[in-house]
Design a protein around this motif. Structure first.
Motif, mmCIF file in Angstrom:
data_model
loop_
_atom_site.group_PDB
_atom_site.id
_atom_site.type_symbol
_atom_site.label_atom_id
_atom_site.label_comp_id
_atom_site.label_asym_id
_atom_site.label_seq_id
_atom_site.Cartn_x
_atom_site.Cartn_y
_atom_site.Cartn_z
ATOM 1 N N ALA A 30 -63.317 -44.595 44.298
ATOM 2 C CA ALA A 30 -63.126 -44.337 45.728
ATOM 3 C C ALA A 30 -61.667 -44.559 46.122
ATOM 4 C CB ALA A 30 -64.046 -45.236 46.544
ATOM 5 N N GLN A 31 -61.085 -45.622 45.613
ATOM 6 C CA GLN A 31 -59.690 -45.948 45.920
ATOM 7 C C GLN A 31 -58.750 -44.877 45.360
ATOM 8 O OE1 GLN A 31 -58.268 -50.240 45.722
ATOM 9 N NE2 GLN A 31 -57.259 -49.419 43.918
ATOM 10 N N ALA A 32 -59.025 -44.413 44.126
ATOM 11 C CA ALA A 32 -58.177 -43.395 43.506
ATOM 12 C C ALA A 32 -58.206 -42.086 44.290
ATOM 13 C CB ALA A 32 -58.625 -43.153 42.067
ATOM 14 N N ARG A 33 -59.293 -41.830 45.003
ATOM 15 C CA ARG A 33 -59.415 -40.612 45.798
ATOM 16 C C ARG A 33 -58.811 -40.769 47.190
ATOM 17 N NH1 ARG A 33 -64.439 -36.993 44.421
ATOM 18 N NH2 ARG A 33 -64.575 -37.311 42.165
ATOM 19 N N MET A 212 -78.643 -40.989 36.383
ATOM 20 C CA MET A 212 -78.914 -39.765 37.139
ATOM 21 C C MET A 212 -78.076 -39.781 38.414
ATOM 22 S SD MET A 212 -81.501 -38.203 35.459
ATOM 23 C CE MET A 212 -82.522 -37.273 36.614
ATOM 24 N N VAL A 213 -77.367 -38.695 38.672
ATOM 25 C CA VAL A 213 -76.591 -38.545 39.904
ATOM 26 C C VAL A 213 -77.131 -37.337 40.648
ATOM 27 C CG1 VAL A 213 -74.322 -38.196 40.923
ATOM 28 C CG2 VAL A 213 -74.552 -39.596 38.850
ATOM 29 N N ASN A 214 -77.706 -37.590 41.807
ATOM 30 C CA ASN A 214 -78.316 -36.541 42.629
ATOM 31 C C ASN A 214 -79.338 -35.739 41.833
ATOM 32 O OD1 ASN A 214 -78.596 -35.363 45.178
ATOM 33 N ND2 ASN A 214 -77.206 -33.689 44.661
ATOM 34 N N GLY A 215 -80.122 -36.462 41.025
ATOM 35 C CA GLY A 215 -81.205 -35.829 40.290
ATOM 36 C C GLY A 215 -80.813 -35.172 38.980
ATOM 37 N N GLU A 216 -79.548 -35.260 38.601
ATOM 38 C CA GLU A 216 -79.082 -34.640 37.360
ATOM 39 C C GLU A 216 -78.599 -35.720 36.397
ATOM 40 O OE1 GLU A 216 -79.310 -31.487 36.625
ATOM 41 O OE2 GLU A 216 -80.019 -30.838 38.612
ATOM 42 N N PRO A 217 -78.955 -35.611 35.099
ATOM 43 C CA PRO A 217 -78.533 -36.632 34.135
ATOM 44 C C PRO A 217 -77.070 -36.471 33.749
ATOM 45 C CG PRO A 217 -79.719 -34.892 33.004
ATOM 46 C CD PRO A 217 -79.803 -34.569 34.474
ATOM 47 N N MET A 218 -76.407 -37.583 33.537
ATOM 48 C CA MET A 218 -75.090 -37.547 32.933
ATOM 49 C C MET A 218 -75.249 -37.187 31.456
ATOM 50 S SD MET A 218 -73.183 -38.034 35.474
ATOM 51 C CE MET A 218 -71.647 -37.980 34.557
ATOM 52 N N PRO A 219 -74.276 -36.478 30.876
ATOM 53 C CA PRO A 219 -74.436 -35.951 29.511
ATOM 54 C C PRO A 219 -74.178 -37.002 28.435
ATOM 55 C CG PRO A 219 -72.324 -35.278 30.396
ATOM 56 C CD PRO A 219 -73.036 -35.991 31.517
ATOM 57 N N GLY A 297 -66.350 -40.497 27.063
ATOM 58 C CA GLY A 297 -65.165 -39.988 27.734
ATOM 59 C C GLY A 297 -65.471 -39.373 29.084
ATOM 60 N N LEU A 298 -66.437 -39.986 29.806
ATOM 61 C CA LEU A 298 -66.876 -39.461 31.094
ATOM 62 C C LEU A 298 -66.245 -40.228 32.251
ATOM 63 C CD1 LEU A 298 -70.705 -39.113 30.341
ATOM 64 C CD2 LEU A 298 -68.978 -37.305 30.247
ATOM 65 N N ASN A 299 -66.523 -39.743 33.445
ATOM 66 C CA ASN A 299 -66.225 -40.473 34.668
ATOM 67 C C ASN A 299 -67.444 -40.303 35.580
ATOM 68 O OD1 ASN A 299 -65.367 -41.526 37.104
ATOM 69 N ND2 ASN A 299 -63.312 -40.651 36.982
ATOM 70 N N VAL A 300 -68.433 -41.167 35.359
ATOM 71 C CA VAL A 300 -69.686 -41.075 36.115
ATOM 72 C C VAL A 300 -69.432 -41.181 37.609
ATOM 73 C CG1 VAL A 300 -71.898 -42.202 36.547
ATOM 74 C CG2 VAL A 300 -71.080 -41.952 34.189
ATOM 75 N N LEU A 304 -70.445 -39.034 41.120
ATOM 76 C CA LEU A 304 -71.070 -39.637 42.292
ATOM 77 C C LEU A 304 -70.281 -39.312 43.558
ATOM 78 C CD1 LEU A 304 -73.074 -41.539 43.720
ATOM 79 C CD2 LEU A 304 -71.599 -43.441 43.037
ATOM 80 N N PHE A 305 -68.968 -39.463 43.509
ATOM 81 C CA PHE A 305 -68.173 -39.224 44.720
ATOM 82 C C PHE A 305 -68.013 -37.737 45.019
ATOM 83 C CE2 PHE A 305 -67.372 -43.701 44.655
ATOM 84 C CZ PHE A 305 -67.288 -43.998 46.017
ATOM 85 N N ASP A 306 -68.139 -36.879 44.016
ATOM 86 C CA ASP A 306 -68.226 -35.449 44.304
ATOM 87 C C ASP A 306 -69.430 -35.171 45.192
ATOM 88 O OD1 ASP A 306 -65.996 -34.898 42.781
ATOM 89 O OD2 ASP A 306 -67.116 -34.137 41.051
ATOM 90 N N VAL A 307 -70.565 -35.798 44.849
ATOM 91 C CA VAL A 307 -71.794 -35.610 45.634
ATOM 92 C C VAL A 307 -71.630 -36.200 47.025
ATOM 93 C CG1 VAL A 307 -74.233 -36.267 45.800
ATOM 94 C CG2 VAL A 307 -73.287 -35.524 43.607
ATOM 95 N N ILE A 308 -71.051 -37.392 47.113
ATOM 96 C CA ILE A 308 -70.873 -38.028 48.420
ATOM 97 C C ILE A 308 -69.945 -37.188 49.309
ATOM 98 C CG2 ILE A 308 -69.826 -40.024 49.573
ATOM 99 C CD1 ILE A 308 -70.939 -41.743 47.249
ATOM 100 N N GLU A 309 -68.829 -36.759 48.763
ATOM 101 C CA GLU A 309 -67.893 -35.962 49.559
ATOM 102 C C GLU A 309 -68.511 -34.643 50.009
ATOM 103 O OE1 GLU A 309 -63.882 -37.753 47.363
ATOM 104 O OE2 GLU A 309 -64.476 -35.651 47.056
#
Length: 313
Positions: A30-33, A212-219, A297-300, A304-309
């Protein structure tokens, strides 16, 4: 995207492990954004004239041990001043937690996860909506019924409905002379419901956490492999986390559960899967973000913040 005001309702920030804590990762993202972050604890909540207030403190974080946060002056203000509140208080899911969800219903802003669904989606019992995905399961407070289930199965696991991190979880096998004492202990002498499940030998290979983020699994997920002298796949109980690819069965579970999570406003959820069986749906403050990020090598939290925004635009 404009800068958002994001409040984090969480456990004391002084005591978090910055190498593992998922809420810390969310704060960093959140801070980085460029979002304005605020911190509060359960004791900071109150209600005045039907509006929920929070004693909010501006917070800045950095990945530096023993100097990982800076707090500004506290100000009592309506939570409706925030664009979103992230409810990240850890279990136990006790009456204070339940009362906090009632207060958050009157926040006047978006709460992630939805406080009504936090209250309704008990992390053990919510999985009962998907019995075809679960191991053979009984929920009871009747010691006789639980004994009969053990005799049918030969090996079972029993656990309280409100615990965390493997607390109060026992492995039982038929013929063990401790069975009566253990069942009396976990049910409080028959006063409390517990969950009993068929023992899954694959737990020795690990308990898989899927985020799960907004009903979708992280890979990619995390397999929590029990210590040699324990059967519990919980990191706080001594299990070791290792990288775990998602199998077709895992993805099938995610496809089955995901729409219900979205409908309930459960944006950030952790599924627990053992040997291809869904055992728990963790909705309060799921962990595993930093480990899964490192493994794959993800950024979960970016997801999450893509969905929130997107939800606030």
């Amino acid at each position: 995207m404009r800068s958002l005001k994001v409040a984090f309702l969480m456990d004391p920030i002084t005591g978090i492990n910055i190498k593992k804590d998922s809420t810390f990762a969310m704060l960093l993202e959140a801070q980085a954004r460029g979002h304005e972050c605020f911190y509060l604890e359960m004791a900071d909540l109150s209600v005045r004239d039907g509006r929920t207030l929070g004693r909010l403190r501006p917070v800045q974080v950095q990945r530096v041990e023993e100097a990982h946060f800076t707090l500004g002056e506290a100000e009592l203000r309506p939570l409706s001043d925030m664009d979103v509140v992230l409810m990240r208080k850890d279990p136990p899911f006790d009456m204070d937690y339940i009362f906090a969800t009632y207060l958050l219903e009157h926040a006047g802003t978006w709460v992630v996860n939805n406080p009504v669904s936090l209250r309704n989606a008990n992390e053990k019992l919510y999985a009962l909506h998907f019995p075809e995905l679960m191991p053979v399961t009984r929920v009871s407070r009747d010691i006789g019924q639980l004994r009969a289930f053990l005799e049918e199965e030969g090996e079972i696991v029993v656990k309280p409905l409100y615990g965390r991190g493997g607390e109060g979880v026992f492995y039982l096998h038929a013929g063990d002379r401790n069975v009566g004492s253990i069942l009396e202990t976990v049910t409080g002498g028959g006063a409390h419901y517990i969950m009993a499940q068929r023992y899954i030998p694959a737990v020795r290979e690990g308990d898989k956490r899927i985020l799960m983020v907004n009903g979708e699994p992280m890979p990619g997920g995390m397999l929590r492999v029990p210590a040699a002298n324990d059967f519990r796949g919980n990191l706080v109980a001594g299990a070791t986390g290792v990288a775990a690819e998602l199998s077709e069965r895992d993805l099938e579970i995610c496809r089955r559960v995901g729409p219900s999570l979205r409908e309930a406003g459960l944006i950030f959820v952790g599924l627990d899967v053992i040997g291809g069986f869904l055992t728990e749906i963790n909705v309060t403050s799921p962990t595993g973000v930093q480990e899964i990020d490192r493994f794959f090598g993800l950024n979960v939290c970016a997801k999450l913040f893509d969905v929130i925004e997107a939800g606030i635009q």
